[in-house]
Write an enzyme that holds these catalytic residues in place. Structure first.
Site, mmCIF file in Angstrom:
data_model
loop_
_atom_site.group_PDB
_atom_site.id
_atom_site.type_symbol
_atom_site.label_atom_id
_atom_site.label_comp_id
_atom_site.label_asym_id
_atom_site.label_seq_id
_atom_site.Cartn_x
_atom_site.Cartn_y
_atom_site.Cartn_z
ATOM 1 N N GLY A 289 -58.363 -51.400 90.193
ATOM 2 C CA GLY A 289 -59.879 -51.810 90.146
ATOM 3 C C GLY A 289 -59.598 -53.536 89.381
ATOM 4 O O GLY A 289 -58.399 -53.804 89.603
ATOM 5 N N HIS A 290 -60.552 -54.990 89.696
ATOM 6 C CA HIS A 290 -60.286 -55.108 89.743
ATOM 7 C C HIS A 290 -59.424 -56.276 87.676
ATOM 8 O O HIS A 290 -59.835 -55.181 86.521
ATOM 9 C CB HIS A 290 -61.370 -56.795 89.207
ATOM 10 C CG HIS A 290 -62.569 -56.055 88.507
ATOM 11 N ND1 HIS A 290 -62.864 -55.175 88.543
ATOM 12 C CD2 HIS A 290 -62.478 -56.276 87.274
ATOM 13 C CE1 HIS A 290 -64.295 -54.682 87.891
ATOM 14 N NE2 HIS A 290 -63.983 -55.590 86.908
ATOM 15 N N ASN A 291 -58.871 -57.300 87.881
ATOM 16 C CA ASN A 291 -58.193 -57.432 86.380
ATOM 17 C C ASN A 291 -57.002 -56.634 85.542
ATOM 18 O O ASN A 291 -56.535 -56.722 84.873
ATOM 19 C CB ASN A 291 -58.841 -57.928 85.087
ATOM 20 C CG ASN A 291 -59.899 -59.164 86.317
ATOM 21 O OD1 ASN A 291 -60.017 -59.531 86.746
ATOM 22 N ND2 ASN A 291 -61.033 -58.575 85.364
ATOM 23 N N SER B 106 -59.504 -53.830 84.187
ATOM 24 C CA SER B 106 -58.509 -55.076 82.455
ATOM 25 C C SER B 106 -57.305 -54.103 82.544
ATOM 26 O O SER B 106 -57.537 -53.474 80.905
ATOM 27 C CB SER B 106 -59.734 -55.008 82.370
ATOM 28 O OG SER B 106 -60.821 -56.261 83.190
#
Length: 363
Positions: free
Chosen positions: A258-260, A278
């Site tokens: 996923g993002h980050n 994250s």
């Protein structure tokens, strides 16, 4: 391409005996091996199949009595799977992508290709993209504007690299891998049911229907050297800061980053691992198949998670975990044993209840 037994042994740092001039063109399991194959009988229990095959040479465990197995030559491999890594590297004929740039490829004039880069049919390389020397861009691959890919990369068929992704040397992406596009990041005008449930740990007030508004991904992706991504694996772009994958990390097919997310060096993730946004993962972490990792948590260095584990909170360095929610592996095994004993325990409780009931009735 043919190699002698002696050449193979020298290349993988193993001992060869017998007629080491025998020519080898392939590898096979013992029962299916032909005269030009090297049979892989790396454990004593695999040797029984040699009599059913026609191998002249085999890769065996240390101390094996190779002549009694009807072989003309043998290679002794102290660590069998490591020897297989070297052997398969020597014998791999590759996917047959041609040299040079195919006429049907579309390459923006501002893109920069290093020496000896090959570009297969129908590949697209965007404006300002940089491809390192000796890299292979497979059929139907898309490389977005401003993306940077290091030397000796191999992008197999239909890999997609988003704009401005930065990828190191010797990167390998299997067919369908997708790197550096928008993650699933949305927000509502007012606190959503999800936000309420998370803040209250379960209570949700009645709220009006709301539309989801996209938060665009500006952070891109940064991937280190010697990273491999499996088929149809996705690495989302970061929202503001980049999603990161460290040097030497290997990610299997059908995984989701996923993002980050920040992943350390030399991690290994099996198929269908999902990592929510994250989360930070340390170095040398191993996640078994179908492991799920919640968002905004940390996993320390050298953690190992067994297949199907659900990680919903921080895991300290060096811990081996299993189960849902993730607990120490030894704790999970005790819980599993207790679960299997439940039917018998319930029978015992029922019997005790019956006995107590009878005793109460007789008084």
């Amino acid at each position: 391409m043919a190699h002698s037994v002696a050449e193979i042994a020298a290349a993988i740092g193993a001992e060869a005996v017998g007629d080491t001039s025998i020519s080898i063109t392939g590898a096979a399991e013992p029962a299916q091996a032909g005269p030009a194959d090297i049979a892989l009988a790396l454990k004593p229990e695999f040797a029984a199949g040699l009599s059913a095959g026609a191998a002249q040479a085999a890769m065996l465990w240390p101390g094996a009595e190779w002549e009694s197995l009807g072989l003309k030559a043998a290679i002794f491999a102290p660590r069998g799977r490591l020897a297989m890594a070297g052997l398969t590297r020597m014998l791999d004929p590759g996917q047959g992508y041609g040299a040079g740039v195919h006429a049907s490829a579309v390459i923006d004039p501002s893109a920069r290709l290093g020496a000896d880069v090959s570009v297969a049919p129908q590949a697209v390389i965007g404006a300002g993209a940089t491809i390192g020397a000796r890299s292979v861009i497979g059929p139907g691959v898309y490389v977005g504007a401003g993306a940077e890919i290091g030397e000796d990369a191999i992008l197999h068929a239909h890999v997609r690299i988003g704009a401005r992704a930065r990828i190191g040397a010797r990167f390998i992406a299997q067919p369908g891998a997708t790197i550096g596009f928008d993650g699933t990041s949305f927000v509502t005008e007012e606190a959503s049911n999800v936000e309420q449930a998370r803040s209250t740990l379960g209570e949700v007030a009645e709220s009006r229907a709301q539309a989801w508004v996209r938060i665009h991904s500006l952070g891109g992706v940064v991937i280190g050297d010697d990273v491999e991504l499996g088929a149809n694996t996705c690495v989302d772009a970061g929202t503001i800061r980049p999603t990161q994958v460290g040097n030497g990390t290997k990610i299997d097919n059908l995984c989701m980053v996923g993002h980050n997310v920040v992943i350390g060096d030399h991690c290994f993730f099996a198929s269908m691992v999902g990592i929510a946004g994250s989360t930070r993962i340390g170095n040398h972490v191993v996640l078994g198949g179908q492991v799920g990792v919640s968002d905004n948590i940390t996993i320390g260095d050298n953690v190992v998670a067994g297949g199907g584990t659900g990680i919903i909170s921080k895991v300290p360095a060096g811990r081996v975990v299993m189960g849902y929610p993730a607990v120490k592996m030894e704790t999970h095994l005790e819980m599993y044993k207790a679960l299997r004993r439940l039917p018998r325990l319930m029978e015992q409780v029922a019997a005790l209840q019956k006995a107590v009931s009878k005793a109460d009735g007789s008084e």
